[in-house]
Design an enzyme around this catalytic site. Structure first.
Site, mmCIF file in Angstrom:
data_model
loop_
_atom_site.group_PDB
_atom_site.id
_atom_site.type_symbol
_atom_site.label_atom_id
_atom_site.label_comp_id
_atom_site.label_asym_id
_atom_site.label_seq_id
_atom_site.Cartn_x
_atom_site.Cartn_y
_atom_site.Cartn_z
ATOM 1 N N TYR A 169 0.830 -1.220 0.000
ATOM 2 C CA TYR A 169 0.000 0.000 0.000
ATOM 3 C C TYR A 169 0.857 1.260 0.000
ATOM 4 O O TYR A 169 0.497 2.259 -0.625
ATOM 5 C CB TYR A 169 -1.008 -0.031 1.161
ATOM 6 C CG TYR A 169 -2.218 -0.885 0.789
ATOM 7 C CD1 TYR A 169 -3.228 -0.370 -0.018
ATOM 8 C CD2 TYR A 169 -2.298 -2.213 1.175
ATOM 9 C CE1 TYR A 169 -4.293 -1.151 -0.421
ATOM 10 C CE2 TYR A 169 -3.382 -3.018 0.788
ATOM 11 C CZ TYR A 169 -4.372 -2.472 -0.008
ATOM 12 O OH TYR A 169 -5.424 -3.244 -0.424
ATOM 13 N N GLN A 200 -15.084 3.604 -6.975
ATOM 14 C CA GLN A 200 -14.454 2.418 -6.374
ATOM 15 C C GLN A 200 -12.977 2.690 -6.133
ATOM 16 O O GLN A 200 -12.273 1.870 -5.572
ATOM 17 C CB GLN A 200 -14.607 1.224 -7.316
ATOM 18 C CG GLN A 200 -16.039 0.830 -7.577
ATOM 19 C CD GLN A 200 -16.147 -0.130 -8.763
ATOM 20 O OE1 GLN A 200 -16.047 -1.343 -8.605
ATOM 21 N NE2 GLN A 200 -16.316 0.414 -9.949
ATOM 22 N N VAL A 247 -9.505 4.416 -4.693
ATOM 23 C CA VAL A 247 -9.066 4.813 -3.352
ATOM 24 C C VAL A 247 -8.004 5.917 -3.442
ATOM 25 O O VAL A 247 -7.370 6.242 -2.452
ATOM 26 C CB VAL A 247 -8.507 3.583 -2.583
ATOM 27 C CG1 VAL A 247 -9.587 2.530 -2.392
ATOM 28 C CG2 VAL A 247 -7.293 2.958 -3.299
ATOM 29 N N ASP A 248 -7.827 6.475 -4.663
ATOM 30 C CA ASP A 248 -6.663 7.333 -4.909
ATOM 31 C C ASP A 248 -6.879 8.822 -4.640
ATOM 32 O O ASP A 248 -5.954 9.615 -4.780
ATOM 33 C CB ASP A 248 -6.165 7.141 -6.361
ATOM 34 C CG ASP A 248 -7.255 7.409 -7.416
ATOM 35 O OD1 ASP A 248 -8.199 8.199 -7.142
ATOM 36 O OD2 ASP A 248 -7.161 6.829 -8.515
ATOM 37 N N HIS A 253 -14.772 1.879 -1.691
ATOM 38 C CA HIS A 253 -13.738 0.933 -1.247
ATOM 39 C C HIS A 253 -12.699 1.559 -0.318
ATOM 40 O O HIS A 253 -11.623 1.003 -0.136
ATOM 41 C CB HIS A 253 -13.039 0.312 -2.465
ATOM 42 C CG HIS A 253 -13.935 -0.590 -3.266
ATOM 43 N ND1 HIS A 253 -13.664 -0.988 -4.551
ATOM 44 C CD2 HIS A 253 -15.123 -1.174 -2.942
ATOM 45 C CE1 HIS A 253 -14.639 -1.778 -4.994
ATOM 46 N NE2 HIS A 253 -15.541 -1.900 -4.042
ATOM 47 N N CYS A 312 -8.504 0.543 18.713
ATOM 48 C CA CYS A 312 -9.528 1.504 19.158
ATOM 49 C C CYS A 312 -10.472 1.936 18.035
ATOM 50 O O CYS A 312 -11.442 2.637 18.271
ATOM 51 C CB CYS A 312 -8.878 2.730 19.812
ATOM 52 S SG CYS A 312 -8.039 3.809 18.629
ATOM 53 N N CYS A 353 -2.800 5.058 20.432
ATOM 54 C CA CYS A 353 -3.093 4.106 21.518
ATOM 55 C C CYS A 353 -2.172 2.885 21.458
ATOM 56 O O CYS A 353 -2.356 1.939 22.201
ATOM 57 C CB CYS A 353 -4.564 3.671 21.461
ATOM 58 S SG CYS A 353 -4.909 2.404 20.221
ATOM 59 N N SER A 392 -14.536 -2.433 -14.804
ATOM 60 C CA SER A 392 -14.782 -3.706 -15.484
ATOM 61 C C SER A 392 -16.176 -4.230 -15.168
ATOM 62 O O SER A 392 -16.662 -5.146 -15.829
ATOM 63 C CB SER A 392 -13.714 -4.728 -15.088
ATOM 64 O OG SER A 392 -13.648 -4.839 -13.685
ATOM 65 N N ALA A 435 -11.346 7.568 -21.200
ATOM 66 C CA ALA A 435 -12.202 8.457 -20.409
ATOM 67 C C ALA A 435 -11.721 9.905 -20.501
ATOM 68 O O ALA A 435 -12.527 10.829 -20.583
ATOM 69 C CB ALA A 435 -12.206 7.996 -18.953
#
Ligand code: OAD
Length: 245
Positions: A64, A98, A100-101, A116, A127, A149, A188, A230
């Protein structure tokens, strides 16, 4: 096809837009499927499941953080800006992504829901706190990210086998039920529950415009299927619109 899409939009009062990884492809962010897709070279089972994180959190974070690095170097492309422009033209508008960027927000989209999650957020496994989490490019990360925490943080992403955020899904369905037009762009169309959206829109008698490089499983039910990038098609549709809709 561009003309037909513009005519549909001109006669619409409320617009729902669903986007997927394809809309960010021209920003240099890899999609998931297809020849150069992430899932061709990386295993979703090893990287995008709760079990994978439990087994090897270092590997999952490494992946990630690597993706964050790619996204941080990227800029929104004309397709993201076109979606932000459409939001200004419609009083009734909702964008469900969808992705996450964060590129839709960076392009100016405000009415955007992320189905997402977001790659720049992390969630504490102890927590439950949600925090902003972003790498500093070029700086090595040696430790697993921890919450104040001391609990372990995980990416705030919906992984395979996990439930999508119900508030976001419900809000999307509510908007969709009253929307007279949907644009489905760069997805897709096979990952649930987003994959159900075109059928739902159809049942509500909404018009559907699909923009994708290639035909998808939903192409057969849409009103207009435009094959192309696009970043080229969406700005062309906007140029073709009558100025005041
Ligand atoms: P996919 O990678 O499955 O599909 C991307 C789609 O975009 C394909 O249909 C391509 O043909 C199309 N495409 C590529 N470049 C394009 C361009 N320049 N213009 C228009 N279309 C283009 O991505 P998603 O459908 O978004 O989930 O995948 C859905 C989910 O599966 C993702 O959110 C991700 C993945 O597993 C999670 O990681 C939680």
């Amino acid at each position: 096809m561009i003309q037909k899409a513009a005519e549909i939009l001109e006669s619409s009062k409320s617009l729902f837009v669903l986007t997927g990884a394809g809309i960010s492809a021209e920003s240099g962010i890899p999609t998931f499927r297809g020849t150069d897709g992430l899932w061709k070279n990386y295993s979703a089972t090893d990287l995008a499941t709760p079990e994978a994180f439990e087994k090897n959190p270092e590997l999952v974070w490494e992946w990630y953080h690597w993706r964050q690095g790619i996204i941080l170097k990227a800029e929104p492309n004309p397709a993201h800006f076109a979606v932000a422009e459409l939001e200004k033209k419609f009083n009734n508008f909702l964008l469900l992504t969808q992705n996450v960027d964060n590129l839709h927000r960076r392009a100016g989209s405000k009415k955007v829901l992320e189905l997402h999650g977001n790659i720049f957020r992390a969630r504490c496994l102890s927590c439950g706190r949600i925090v902003h989490h972003q790498i500093e490019p070029g700086k090595e990360i040696n430790n697993l990210p921890k919450c104040d925490c001391e609990g372990l943080l995980r990416p705030d992403i919906v992984w395979f086998g996990e439930q999508i955020p119900q508030d976001i899904w419900q809000a999307s369905l509510e908007f969709l039920s009253a929307a007279d037009t949907s644009i489905i762009c760069g997805t897709s169309g096979i990952v649930w529950p987003a994959a159900a959206i075109p059928e739902m829109a159809k049942k509500n008698r909404a018009k559907i415009i699909e923009i994708n490089l290639e035909p998808t499983p939903i192409s057969s039910i849409v009103d207009v299927s435009i094959l192309g990038k696009a970043g080229e098609i969406l700005p062309l549709i906007i140029q073709t619109l009558n100025t005041n809709i």
